[in-house]
Design an enzyme around this catalytic site. Structure first.
Site, PDB file in Angstrom:
ATOM      1  CG  HIS A  85      -1.698   1.209   1.446  1.00 58.67           C
ATOM      2  ND1 HIS A  85      -1.371   2.111   2.419  1.00 58.67           N
ATOM      3  CD2 HIS A  85      -2.777   1.721   0.801  1.00 58.67           C
ATOM      4  CE1 HIS A  85      -2.222   3.117   2.377  1.00 58.67           C
ATOM      5  NE2 HIS A  85      -3.088   2.912   1.419  1.00 58.67           N
ATOM      6  CD  GLU A 123      -4.971   5.221   3.208  1.00 57.31           C
ATOM      7  OE1 GLU A 123      -3.798   5.553   2.920  1.00 57.31           O
ATOM      8  OE2 GLU A 123      -5.683   4.544   2.454  1.00 57.31           O
ATOM      9  CD  GLU A 163      -2.584   2.640  -3.606  1.00 59.05           C
ATOM     10  OE1 GLU A 163      -3.014   1.680  -2.967  1.00 59.05           O
ATOM     11  OE2 GLU A 163      -3.076   3.794  -3.498  1.00 59.05           O
ATOM     12  CG  HIS A 164      -0.140   6.256  -0.558  1.00 55.36           C
ATOM     13  ND1 HIS A 164      -0.613   7.378   0.079  1.00 55.36           N
ATOM     14  CD2 HIS A 164      -1.124   5.332  -0.455  1.00 55.36           C
ATOM     15  CE1 HIS A 164      -1.821   7.133   0.561  1.00 55.36           C
ATOM     16  NE2 HIS A 164      -2.152   5.894   0.253  1.00 55.36           N
TER      17      HIS A 164
END
Lengths: 429, 425
Positions: B67, B143, B70-71
């Site tokens: 994840h 997040e 991905e960012h």
């Protein structure tokens, strides 16, 4: 889009499309948002879904929809400005995808007619057992707003901004009001609502317009028509001389910052498109000033976005942050607004915002539901502009227009949901 | 047409073109006359892939790295953020990471080729520095904290931690604030160089675009990629569950429950996996669907409300059912569910109900082809599970009542079932 009036207060909005596997039909019943009736309206669709004359139980109804090739049936209850809307939507497979000789559309319309217009009643009221059970579910649903901290904080902010006005009424209903509703009272509301509301019906699909109009007429045949109660939307006017600051503590990890502004622009205004573009540039996209600065430059949050209420004239900023960063985040959000008001808008930001907004509007045509929602919002605001017209307007908006929109955006209320759980990622498992 | 292979399913009026680009990338183009074009470019690398060996080297990565990566891919060496590059052409971009894949996407109503070029370019050009990694810790930290306050998310992951002893499906997609603090440019490059290999990735473009045009963008951007064959290492997962029950308290209005059923099978082909998925989903519909006696009985007793739902998640090496909802008496709902399972083991399913449900599945599957967005996302998910979406209608129709009964009798046993609850503070 073709728009025709079927009878007093009832309009059919027709879109021809062969892109989808399913046809979409939405029936929107529109009436004034009032404290006296909002809870009744919120309860009504839940009771209608419990049973009709032909399909008296939920299981009967589900099996019927399953039989109709899994026809989707959904109800929705929401407000736009001071209007409350009950939506009944179906989507069903187009004829070429079901065996020849199946008249699916006709059967779906018959079933919808049965559910909406021929509910299960006893002694001139809804079935008491269904009403009591759905009252309890409604109360649970109203209480459940707290489960989503961001929605909860936004709701509290708007209530504080508009306290005492019709707009502060929760379309989802009120717990005290729900407790006292009787089956007869709900049935009376239902009959009155049918007689006095305006209807905006939307269809997207492959049926030709004339045939569809006949089918819809048959669907609403016998609909009582009396004086239609008009709905209007009133622009929010901030009467505060100082910003209202509200803090509520809750045992959560993250602080939820909600800033409510008066925008002085609603969809009723001829120049609303400029405001929509201002919103896109300020906090509506991943290239907006808020995303770029509050998130990317300062790393204060995962999300920071602006959400315009185009009927009320309110702009809301929502962000999830560490509690100790509240002042820093507020400061940056306001600094970006000032910059925009001062015309500090780069060509890149300006062009990106335009392209992004236009792309969003063009994509509407690829979702039956979204297209219906877009047009409904405009009809309620009394605007008859098409998507194409609004796109053309976007092209003509100038940087000066955007700066002017920013200048008209005034902070009214800051609501902060202050998390009281220790920071530092404590895990409670 | 150059090397494209056409695949069609006439019954549902759908088709696609496939080719393996010379760089090694599998390319799928699904023609549609929608104005919105939609492209997804992804890798079968997700939050569960945190341990592997490659070139004789064994590597363990911090939880949440897929994840985080991905960012970080959205940042570029030229300093221009990827969102800004897309914005120049009017595309709307995003990305997501799940347990078994990372997907980068955009939608656009014009300039499809230009946006496709951006997509292929930024995903194949990683650029990580200490400064940009540090900056992201703050953003992803928020997040994670947002999800910490999300009762449905906590309910779901708690259920998975109860279901699995050691399978990484129990790890939260984003990791924790502590695990992401261990992420460095080096660990990101380790993950990237292993899993962002074109041979293990896929590109699906859905919309009104010529397949040749897609190929010419690939030619322009993609360099030949020598195959990398990482071996994923998964701990041995017992067949029983880790713990029967898990409870967390959060500020919620009423209790939430999630009942998980562990699926221990690991089919060797995508087609078997798809059939298993259809069978599980049909069982859940028969047991707990809105037309089921269970749903009616508990709804009428006020034990559940319309938020009650049941679903199955299929992955290559793990799978599970989740039945979730709100109730003031989650323990009662749970015991009723177990009793219902026992009841059906004795009575069997009603053939008429089974036929109704097959009709529902036929129609729901067709509905998945309504938007270019749904098509492209479903398509790539199936590809990574070794299956072809256009074959799914056939799989659904192949499932018999005997198949469903057999699976139900063998797989729905109490030692594979857990209860997760979120209770009010």
């Amino acid at each position: 889009m073709k728009r025709t009036q079927l009878c007093d207060g009832v309009f059919l909005n027709y879109f021809s499309s062969d892109k989808f596997k399913t046809d979409y039909l939405d029936i929107n019943i529109i009436f004034p948002l009032k404290a006296q009736t909002a809870t009744l309206a919120a309860l009504l669709p839940q009771v209608l879904k419990r049973g009709s004359q032909k399909y008296p139980t939920m299981a009967d109804m589900t099996k019927r929809l399953d039989y109709l090739y899994s026809t989707g049936f959904a109800t929705n209850n929401f407000k736009r400005g001071e209007a409350q809307i009950l939506n009944f939507g179906v989507d069903f497979l187009r004829d070429s995808l079901v065996p020849a000789g199946t008249n699916l559309m006709s059967e779906v319309f018959d079933t919808l007619r049965d559910i909406i217009f021929f509910p299960l009643t006893e002694n001139g009221a809804f079935r008491a057992e269904y009403v009591e059970s759905e009252k309890k579910n409604l109360i649970d649903a109203i209480n459940a707003v707290i489960n989503n901290k961001n929605s909860y904080a936004m709701k509290k902010c708007h209530e504080a901004m508009c306290a005492g006005s019709d707009y502060a009424v929760n379309a989802g209903g009120d717990i005290e009001a729900a407790k006292t509703i009787t089956p007869a009272e709900l049935y009376d509301f239902y009959c009155n609502m049918l007689a006095h509301s305006s209807f905006e019906i939307f269809y997207t699909g492959m049926c030709d317009e004339a045939t569809l109009a006949e089918r819809v007429k048959a669907l609403i045949k016998g609909l009582p028509r009396k004086e239609i109660y008009p709905v209007s939307t009133q622009k929010f006017v901030s009467e505060r001389t100082e910003v209202q600051e509200i803090t509520e503590e809750m045992e959560v990890a993250q602080g939820k910052l909600i800033m409510g502004f008066s925008s002085d622009h609603t969809m009723c205004d001829e120049d609303y498109t400029a405001y929509a573009l201002f919103n896109e540039l300020y906090g509506g996209s991943p290239t907006s000033k808020l995303f770029e600065n509050v998130r990317e430059k300062l790393s204060l949050c995962y999300y920071c976005r602006s959400i315009p209420d185009a009927h009320k004239g309110i702009l809301t900023i929502a962000s999830g942050i560490e509690v100790e960063n509240k002042e820093k985040a507020c400061g940056e959000i306001l600094a970006q607004l000032r910059d925009t008001a001062d015309g500090k808008i780069s060509d890149e930001e300006f062009v990106s915002a335009k392209k992004s907004l236009i792309n969003g509007y063009r994509e509407l045509f690829d979702s039956g539901n979204n297209l219906h929602i877009w047009y409904l919002a405009r009809l309620i605001a009394g605007s008859t502009k098409t998507v194409e017209q609004v796109i053309a307007e976007i092209e003509n908006v100038t940087k000066q227009d955007i700066a002017r929109c920013a200048r008209s955006t005034k902070l009214d209320t800051v609501f902060f949901l202050k998390g009281t759980l220790n920071s530092g990622g404590e895990d409670d498992e | 047409m150059s090397n494209f292979v056409l695949k069609e399913n006439k019954a549902i009026d759908e088709k696609y073109y496939y080719t393996k680009h010379k760089s090694g990338l599998p390319v799928y183009v699904i023609p549609k006359n929608h104005g919105t074009g939609y492209a997804v470019f992804g890798t079968n690398f997700g939050s569960i892939d945190n341990r592997f060996s490659v070139d004789g080297r064994e590597i363990s990565l911090p939880d949440g790295i897929a994840h985080f990566l991905e960012h970080k891919l959205f940042e570029n060496e030229d300093g221009i953020d990827t969102f800004k590059k897309y914005a120049e052409y009017g595309a709307s971009a995003n990305a997501y990471t799940s347990s078994d894949k990372t997907v980068y996407l955009f939608s656009a109503t014009e300039n499809m080729s230009e946006s496709l070029e951006i997509l292929l370019d930024f995903v194949t050009h990683p650029y990580f520095t200490k400064e940009t990694v540090d900056k992201e810790q703050g953003i992803i930290g928020q997040e994670i904290r947002m999800y910490d306050d999300n009762p449905n998310w906590r309910l779901y992951f708690n259920m998975l931690t109860a279901l699995y002893h050691s399978h990484p499906a129990r790890i939260d997609t984003a990791g924790t604030v502590e695990t992401i603090a261990q992420i460095t440019p080096e660990t990101l490059y380790d993950a990237y160089n292993t899993f962002y290999n074109l041979n293990n990735m896929a590109l699906c473009v859905c919309g009104n675009i010529d397949p040749e045009e897609v190929l010419s963008v690939c030619d322009k951007v993609l360099k030949d990629a020598p195959e990398v064959s990482p071996e994923r290492i998964f701990p041995k997962e017992p067949e029983n569950v880790f713990q029967k029950e898990i409870t967390q308290k959060l500020s919620v209005s009423m209790p939430l429950f999630s009942v998980g059923v562990k699926d221990i099978h690991q089919p060797s082909t995508g087609k078997e996996l798809a059939k298993k998925q259809a069978e599980y989903e049909m069982i859940l519909e028969l047991l707990f669907g809105k037309a089921s006696p269970f749903y009616t009985r508990l709804y009428e007793a006020g034990l559940i409300n319309s938020a009650f739902s049941a679903g199955y998640e299929a992955h290559t090496n793990f799978g599970f059912c989740e039945v979730a909802g709100y109730s003031n008496d989650p323990d009662k709902v749970y015991s009723e569910m177990l009793a219902e399972i026992e009841k059906y083991k004795k009575s069997g399913f009603d053939p008429e109900d089974f036929e109704r449900i097959k009709r529902v599945f036929y129609a729901s599957n067709i509905r998945a082809f309504n938007s270019t967005d749904d098509i492209a996302n479903d398509f790539i998910a199936y590809i990574f599970r070794g299956f072809d979406m256009l074959d799914y209608p056939e799989v659904i129709s192949s499932v018999t009542l005997d198949d469903v009964t057999k699976r139900f009798n063998e797989d729905f046993t109490e030692e594979r079932i857990v209860l997760s609850k979120i209770l009010p503070l």
